[in-house]
Design a protein around this motif. Structure first.
Motif, PDB file in Angstrom:
ATOM      1  N   TYR A  26    -106.713  54.236 -39.966  1.00 47.85           N
ATOM      2  CA  TYR A  26    -105.223  54.299 -39.642  1.00 47.85           C
ATOM      3  C   TYR A  26    -104.384  55.155 -40.560  1.00 47.85           C
ATOM      4  O   TYR A  26    -104.915  55.468 -41.692  1.00 47.85           O
ATOM      5  CB  TYR A  26    -104.603  52.749 -40.089  1.00 47.85           C
ATOM      6  N   ASP A  27    -103.018  55.516 -40.014  1.00 45.33           N
ATOM      7  CA  ASP A  27    -102.527  56.674 -40.677  1.00 45.33           C
ATOM      8  C   ASP A  27    -101.082  56.425 -40.281  1.00 45.33           C
ATOM      9  O   ASP A  27    -100.772  55.655 -39.452  1.00 45.33           O
ATOM     10  CB  ASP A  27    -102.986  57.820 -40.231  1.00 45.33           C
ATOM     11  N   HIS A  28    -100.236  57.262 -40.720  1.00 48.14           N
ATOM     12  CA  HIS A  28     -98.715  56.977 -40.591  1.00 48.14           C
ATOM     13  C   HIS A  28     -98.111  58.560 -40.557  1.00 48.14           C
ATOM     14  O   HIS A  28     -97.164  58.723 -40.860  1.00 48.14           O
ATOM     15  CB  HIS A  28     -98.138  56.389 -41.634  1.00 48.14           C
ATOM     16  N   ASN A  57     -97.242  60.045 -37.425  1.00 46.14           N
ATOM     17  CA  ASN A  57     -96.155  60.205 -36.746  1.00 46.14           C
ATOM     18  C   ASN A  57     -95.570  58.674 -36.700  1.00 46.14           C
ATOM     19  O   ASN A  57     -96.119  57.795 -36.973  1.00 46.14           O
ATOM     20  CB  ASN A  57     -96.644  60.604 -35.534  1.00 46.14           C
ATOM     21  N   LYS A  71     -95.212  56.417 -34.327  1.00 52.45           N
ATOM     22  CA  LYS A  71     -95.943  55.399 -33.452  1.00 52.45           C
ATOM     23  C   LYS A  71     -97.180  54.753 -34.459  1.00 52.45           C
ATOM     24  O   LYS A  71     -97.200  53.630 -34.435  1.00 52.45           O
ATOM     25  CB  LYS A  71     -96.268  55.922 -32.165  1.00 52.45           C
ATOM     26  N   ASP A  72     -97.838  55.591 -35.036  1.00 47.33           N
ATOM     27  CA  ASP A  72     -98.827  55.360 -36.023  1.00 47.33           C
ATOM     28  C   ASP A  72     -98.467  54.668 -37.187  1.00 47.33           C
ATOM     29  O   ASP A  72     -99.115  53.781 -37.681  1.00 47.33           O
ATOM     30  CB  ASP A  72     -99.841  56.427 -36.293  1.00 47.33           C
ATOM     31  N   LYS A  73     -97.167  55.034 -37.555  1.00 45.30           N
ATOM     32  CA  LYS A  73     -96.727  54.304 -38.936  1.00 45.30           C
ATOM     33  C   LYS A  73     -96.333  53.071 -38.557  1.00 45.30           C
ATOM     34  O   LYS A  73     -96.500  52.084 -39.406  1.00 45.30           O
ATOM     35  CB  LYS A  73     -95.444  55.140 -39.168  1.00 45.30           C
ATOM     36  N   VAL A 119     -97.411  50.957 -36.472  1.00 37.69           N
ATOM     37  CA  VAL A 119     -98.744  50.160 -36.356  1.00 37.69           C
ATOM     38  C   VAL A 119     -99.209  49.973 -37.620  1.00 37.69           C
ATOM     39  O   VAL A 119     -99.829  48.702 -37.972  1.00 37.69           O
ATOM     40  CB  VAL A 119     -99.961  50.769 -35.425  1.00 37.69           C
ATOM     41  N   MET A 120     -99.588  50.786 -38.445  1.00 40.48           N
ATOM     42  CA  MET A 120    -100.004  50.693 -39.893  1.00 40.48           C
ATOM     43  C   MET A 120     -99.125  49.705 -40.655  1.00 40.48           C
ATOM     44  O   MET A 120     -99.543  48.775 -41.465  1.00 40.48           O
ATOM     45  CB  MET A 120    -100.270  52.056 -40.363  1.00 40.48           C
TER      46      MET A 120
END
Length: 146
Positions: free
Chosen positions: A120-122, A124, A126-128, A130-131
């Motif tokens: 998992y990453d942050h 962008n 969208k990814d942020k 989710v995380m």
């Protein structure tokens, strides 16, 4: 769950809660037989690591090094995840800044680092999202609140 927590600081730190929340988070994320290290360091050391491996010459709170960047690393049914470095000094500063306990911040940083090890990453929004959602779910279900 197999994990090892190393305190390289001069502070006396109770790490039992980190062990428990990592176990809890791995079960929630369906990670079977994980192995990882958590290393508690001071600001000076995490800045050195950040500079050496990320080319960023500043203090940060947590840095993760995943062993599984290419393929899953398994041996005898143990899943080798990697290492998490947490600045205990920065953790204490952030706990005060955010108005919650050091216990909560330490558990948050451990979970944050674990999620990085799991891919998992942050980087962008969208990814942020989710995380951050996963982090809060894990902490809330474990009953670590702000």
């Amino acid at each position: 769950m197999i994990d090892y927590i190393f305190n390289t600081t001069k502070e006396k730190i109770d790490t039992s809660e980190m062990d428990k929340i990592i176990n809890f988070a791995c079960k929630k994320m369906n990670v079977k037989n994980p192995l990882l290290n958590i290393v508690l360091v001071d600001n000076k050391r995490i800045q050195e690591i950040n500079k050496e491996y990320r080319n960023i010459d500043s203090v940060t709170d947590v840095i993760s090094f995943a062993f599984e960047e290419v393929n899953d690393v398994n041996y005898d049914d143990i899943r080798f995840l990697g290492e998490i470095y947490i600045s205990y000094e920065r953790c204490c500063e952030q706990a005060q800044e955010f108005g919650h306990s050091v216990r909560r911040e330490l558990c948050y940083l451990a979970v944050h680092g674990l999620l990085h090890l799991l891919g998992y990453d942050h980087m962008n929004e969208k990814d942020k999202k989710v995380m951050r959602t996963l982090e809060e779910e894990i902490l809330n279900e474990y009953d670590i609140t702000r």
